[in-house]
Design a protein around this motif. Structure first.
Motif, PDB file in Angstrom:
ATOM      1  N   ALA A 183       1.315  -3.287   8.996  1.00  0.00           N
ATOM      2  CA  ALA A 183       0.597  -2.171   9.601  1.00  0.00           C
ATOM      3  C   ALA A 183       0.617  -0.966   8.665  1.00  0.00           C
ATOM      4  CB  ALA A 183       1.237  -1.800  10.924  1.00  0.00           C
ATOM      5  N   ILE A 184      -0.454  -0.183   8.721  1.00  0.00           N
ATOM      6  CA  ILE A 184      -0.541   1.016   7.879  1.00  0.00           C
ATOM      7  C   ILE A 184      -0.887   2.214   8.761  1.00  0.00           C
ATOM      8  CG2 ILE A 184      -1.767   2.162   5.991  1.00  0.00           C
ATOM      9  CD1 ILE A 184      -2.186  -0.568   4.718  1.00  0.00           C
ATOM     10  N   ARG A 185      -0.147   3.272   8.592  1.00  0.00           N
ATOM     11  CA  ARG A 185      -0.393   4.529   9.296  1.00  0.00           C
ATOM     12  C   ARG A 185      -1.208   5.445   8.389  1.00  0.00           C
ATOM     13  NH1 ARG A 185      -0.115   7.249  14.319  1.00  0.00           N
ATOM     14  NH2 ARG A 185       0.508   9.428  14.003  1.00  0.00           N
ATOM     15  N   VAL A 186      -2.295   5.983   8.902  1.00  0.00           N
ATOM     16  CA  VAL A 186      -3.121   6.930   8.150  1.00  0.00           C
ATOM     17  C   VAL A 186      -3.094   8.267   8.880  1.00  0.00           C
ATOM     18  CG1 VAL A 186      -5.434   7.466   7.302  1.00  0.00           C
ATOM     19  CG2 VAL A 186      -4.616   5.095   7.277  1.00  0.00           C
ATOM     20  N   GLU A 187      -2.712   9.312   8.180  1.00  0.00           N
ATOM     21  CA  GLU A 187      -2.680  10.662   8.744  1.00  0.00           C
ATOM     22  C   GLU A 187      -3.453  11.592   7.813  1.00  0.00           C
ATOM     23  OE1 GLU A 187       1.309  11.956   9.433  1.00  0.00           O
ATOM     24  OE2 GLU A 187       1.686  10.473  11.017  1.00  0.00           O
ATOM     25  N   LEU A 188      -4.481  12.212   8.350  1.00  0.00           N
ATOM     26  CA  LEU A 188      -5.367  13.044   7.540  1.00  0.00           C
ATOM     27  C   LEU A 188      -5.543  14.417   8.170  1.00  0.00           C
ATOM     28  CD1 LEU A 188      -8.188  10.387   6.942  1.00  0.00           C
ATOM     29  CD2 LEU A 188      -6.238  10.887   5.445  1.00  0.00           C
ATOM     30  N   ALA A 203       4.995   2.880  11.280  1.00  0.00           N
ATOM     31  CA  ALA A 203       4.707   1.961  10.167  1.00  0.00           C
ATOM     32  C   ALA A 203       5.282   2.510   8.858  1.00  0.00           C
ATOM     33  CB  ALA A 203       3.207   1.759  10.027  1.00  0.00           C
ATOM     34  N   PRO A 204       5.985   1.667   8.084  1.00  0.00           N
ATOM     35  CA  PRO A 204       6.551   2.138   6.815  1.00  0.00           C
ATOM     36  C   PRO A 204       5.492   2.349   5.734  1.00  0.00           C
ATOM     37  CG  PRO A 204       7.002  -0.191   7.105  1.00  0.00           C
ATOM     38  CD  PRO A 204       6.385   0.283   8.390  1.00  0.00           C
ATOM     39  N   ASN A 205       4.362   1.663   5.859  1.00  0.00           N
ATOM     40  CA  ASN A 205       3.259   1.860   4.914  1.00  0.00           C
ATOM     41  C   ASN A 205       2.372   2.978   5.448  1.00  0.00           C
ATOM     42  OD1 ASN A 205       3.104  -0.465   2.727  1.00  0.00           O
ATOM     43  ND2 ASN A 205       3.904  -1.361   4.627  1.00  0.00           N
ATOM     44  N   ARG A 206       2.147   4.010   4.608  1.00  0.00           N
ATOM     45  CA  ARG A 206       1.481   5.209   5.106  1.00  0.00           C
ATOM     46  C   ARG A 206       0.548   5.810   4.054  1.00  0.00           C
ATOM     47  NH1 ARG A 206       4.747   6.498   9.538  1.00  0.00           N
ATOM     48  NH2 ARG A 206       3.930   8.598   9.787  1.00  0.00           N
ATOM     49  N   GLY A 233       4.523   2.734   0.328  1.00  0.00           N
ATOM     50  CA  GLY A 233       4.597   1.322   0.666  1.00  0.00           C
ATOM     51  C   GLY A 233       3.640   0.472  -0.146  1.00  0.00           C
ATOM     52  N   ALA A 234       4.095  -0.735  -0.486  1.00  0.00           N
ATOM     53  CA  ALA A 234       3.304  -1.619  -1.337  1.00  0.00           C
ATOM     54  C   ALA A 234       1.985  -2.021  -0.686  1.00  0.00           C
ATOM     55  CB  ALA A 234       4.119  -2.870  -1.685  1.00  0.00           C
ATOM     56  N   ALA A 235       2.001  -2.264   0.629  1.00  0.00           N
ATOM     57  CA  ALA A 235       0.773  -2.685   1.307  1.00  0.00           C
ATOM     58  C   ALA A 235      -0.267  -1.565   1.307  1.00  0.00           C
ATOM     59  CB  ALA A 235       1.079  -3.128   2.736  1.00  0.00           C
ATOM     60  N   ALA A 236       0.189  -0.337   1.513  1.00  0.00           N
ATOM     61  CA  ALA A 236      -0.731   0.800   1.495  1.00  0.00           C
ATOM     62  C   ALA A 236      -1.293   1.008   0.091  1.00  0.00           C
ATOM     63  CB  ALA A 236      -0.017   2.059   1.977  1.00  0.00           C
ATOM     64  N   GLU A 237      -0.445   0.885  -0.919  1.00  0.00           N
ATOM     65  CA  GLU A 237      -0.901   1.021  -2.310  1.00  0.00           C
ATOM     66  C   GLU A 237      -1.953  -0.030  -2.630  1.00  0.00           C
ATOM     67  OE1 GLU A 237      -0.372   3.020  -4.798  1.00  0.00           O
ATOM     68  OE2 GLU A 237       1.423   4.198  -4.330  1.00  0.00           O
ATOM     69  N   ALA A 238      -1.675  -1.280  -2.242  1.00  0.00           N
ATOM     70  CA  ALA A 238      -2.610  -2.367  -2.552  1.00  0.00           C
ATOM     71  C   ALA A 238      -3.948  -2.148  -1.865  1.00  0.00           C
ATOM     72  CB  ALA A 238      -2.002  -3.702  -2.126  1.00  0.00           C
ATOM     73  N   TRP A 239      -3.898  -1.712  -0.611  1.00  0.00           N
ATOM     74  CA  TRP A 239      -5.147  -1.478   0.131  1.00  0.00           C
ATOM     75  C   TRP A 239      -5.971  -0.365  -0.504  1.00  0.00           C
ATOM     76  CZ3 TRP A 239      -5.394   2.397   4.569  1.00  0.00           C
ATOM     77  CH2 TRP A 239      -6.708   2.522   5.033  1.00  0.00           C
ATOM     78  N   MET A 240      -5.334   0.748  -0.799  1.00  0.00           N
ATOM     79  CA  MET A 240      -6.095   1.895  -1.271  1.00  0.00           C
ATOM     80  C   MET A 240      -6.695   1.685  -2.655  1.00  0.00           C
ATOM     81  SD  MET A 240      -6.440   3.999   1.143  1.00  0.00           S
ATOM     82  CE  MET A 240      -7.189   5.332   0.189  1.00  0.00           C
ATOM     83  N   THR A 241      -6.187   0.743  -3.424  1.00  0.00           N
ATOM     84  CA  THR A 241      -6.791   0.467  -4.734  1.00  0.00           C
ATOM     85  C   THR A 241      -8.078  -0.345  -4.611  1.00  0.00           C
ATOM     86  OG1 THR A 241      -5.457  -1.537  -5.049  1.00  0.00           O
ATOM     87  CG2 THR A 241      -4.556   0.537  -5.916  1.00  0.00           C
ATOM     88  N   ILE A 242      -8.298  -0.975  -3.442  1.00  0.00           N
ATOM     89  CA  ILE A 242      -9.512  -1.787  -3.253  1.00  0.00           C
ATOM     90  C   ILE A 242     -10.326  -1.338  -2.045  1.00  0.00           C
ATOM     91  CG2 ILE A 242      -8.553  -3.832  -4.384  1.00  0.00           C
ATOM     92  CD1 ILE A 242      -8.074  -4.984  -1.536  1.00  0.00           C
ATOM     93  N   ALA A 243      -9.906  -0.277  -1.368  1.00  0.00           N
ATOM     94  CA  ALA A 243     -10.566   0.153  -0.125  1.00  0.00           C
ATOM     95  C   ALA A 243     -12.063   0.326  -0.345  1.00  0.00           C
ATOM     96  CB  ALA A 243      -9.945   1.452   0.361  1.00  0.00           C
ATOM     97  N   GLN A 244     -12.843  -0.187   0.612  1.00  0.00           N
ATOM     98  CA  GLN A 244     -14.301  -0.170   0.474  1.00  0.00           C
ATOM     99  C   GLN A 244     -14.944  -0.134   1.846  1.00  0.00           C
ATOM    100  OE1 GLN A 244     -16.011  -2.919  -2.384  1.00  0.00           O
ATOM    101  NE2 GLN A 244     -17.782  -3.323  -1.087  1.00  0.00           N
ATOM    102  N   THR A 245     -15.781   0.868   2.078  1.00  0.00           N
ATOM    103  CA  THR A 245     -16.458   0.994   3.368  1.00  0.00           C
ATOM    104  C   THR A 245     -17.831   0.351   3.394  1.00  0.00           C
ATOM    105  OG1 THR A 245     -17.400   3.108   2.672  1.00  0.00           O
ATOM    106  CG2 THR A 245     -15.321   3.190   3.902  1.00  0.00           C
ATOM    107  N   PHE A 246     -18.427   0.145   2.237  1.00  0.00           N
ATOM    108  CA  PHE A 246     -19.830  -0.285   2.186  1.00  0.00           C
ATOM    109  C   PHE A 246     -19.945  -1.797   2.050  1.00  0.00           C
ATOM    110  CE2 PHE A 246     -18.248   1.200  -1.885  1.00  0.00           C
ATOM    111  CZ  PHE A 246     -18.494   0.137  -2.737  1.00  0.00           C
TER     112      PHE A 246
END
Length: 263
Positions: A183-188, A203-206, A233-246
């Motif tokens: 799980a990933i927590r996003v706070e903006l 969630a430890p991944n943030r 967190g490693a999972a958050a890092e991995a996600w944000m390097t490939i994050a894609q909305t389109f």
């Protein structure tokens, strides 16, 4: 979210971009944007062409499936190119405005839960309209970057950020990767100073930070190194390097330092 609310925000997003491009002379319409080979006019034509395709999908789903869904991408592009090839900047502007007004009129007639076919999974009408806002904003970013125009963030970015979070599984899929069971927590922090959050509070991944930075990252309009996002967190890092909305294949994004954050 109801259709009146999302359509009001989509209208505001379209009109904000309209206000940026409407004063342009012909030379400015042909300014190259960060998307390789695309000028400002190409960005607006892309938005307008997708709006017109969205109208067919929402109003005539069976026609969309027959003529668009099963057609290869190059034929869809050629169709729009043929429609706009003879237009100057003013002509492109009028063509785009006509299409987006028709899109808004149609969306306001739809029930929020109406399922609409698209190039990925079918979406509810409210999600479909939200996706149009996201794409308008993202391609608008290419335009403002090309023209070196300052475009402050608005509370409409919540729609873009929401898609960014929900599209996490797609980001792995399009990169032929397996999404980890984490799980990933996003706070903006929103442009108005509100706190937006998604995911398990423990969630430890943030991912923390400015909403504009997050939206620029997940639409691949900025390299992570050129944002102030904090990632744990490693999972958050991995996600944000490939994050894609389109939709479509994995994007190449921007290079680090291409758009350094103004301080």
């Amino acid at each position: 979210m109801d259709m009146t609310t999302i359509c009001a925000d989509l209208k505001d997003e379209l009109e904000a971009l309209d206000a940026i491009v409407s004063p342009l002379d012909e030379a400015a319409w042909n300014t190259l944007t960060p998307a390789e080979g695309w000028a400002v006019r190409d960005q607006i034509i892309h938005i307008g062409g997708t709006d017109r395709t969205a109208i067919v999908a929402a109003a005539e789903p069976e026609r969309f499936k027959a003529e668009f869904l099963n057609a290869d991408r190059s034929s869809r592009i050629k169709r729009i190119e043929a429609e706009t090839a003879s237009l100057d900047g003013a002509g492109v502007l009028a063509w785009w405005r006509s299409g987006y007004q028709s899109l808004l009129d149609l969306f306001l007639e739809l029930d929020a839960k109406t399922r609409i076919p698209w190039f990925g999974p079918p979406m509810s009408a409210v999600s479909f309209a939200t996706a149009r806002l996201m794409e308008t904003w993202a391609h608008g970013q290419d335009v403002v970057d090309a023209l070196d125009v300052d475009r402050p963030g608005t509370e409409r970015l919540r729609h873009v950020a929401h898609i960014g979070v929900l599209a996490r599984p797609f980001s792995y899929q399009v990169n032929n990767q397996t999404m980890p069971d984490a799980a990933i927590r996003v706070e903006l922090v929103s442009p108005a100073g509100a706190l937006w959050n998604w995911g398990d509070e423990d969630a430890p991944n943030r991912v923390y930070g400015d909403a504009l930075d997050f939206c620029l990252a997940v639409t691949q309009r900025r390299h992570l190194a050129d944002t102030d996002l904090r990632i744990e967190g490693a999972a958050a890092e991995a996600w944000m390097t490939i994050a894609q909305t389109f939709a479509g294949p994995a994007g190449s994004g921007r290079q680090p330092g291409q758009f350094p954050k103004k301080r």
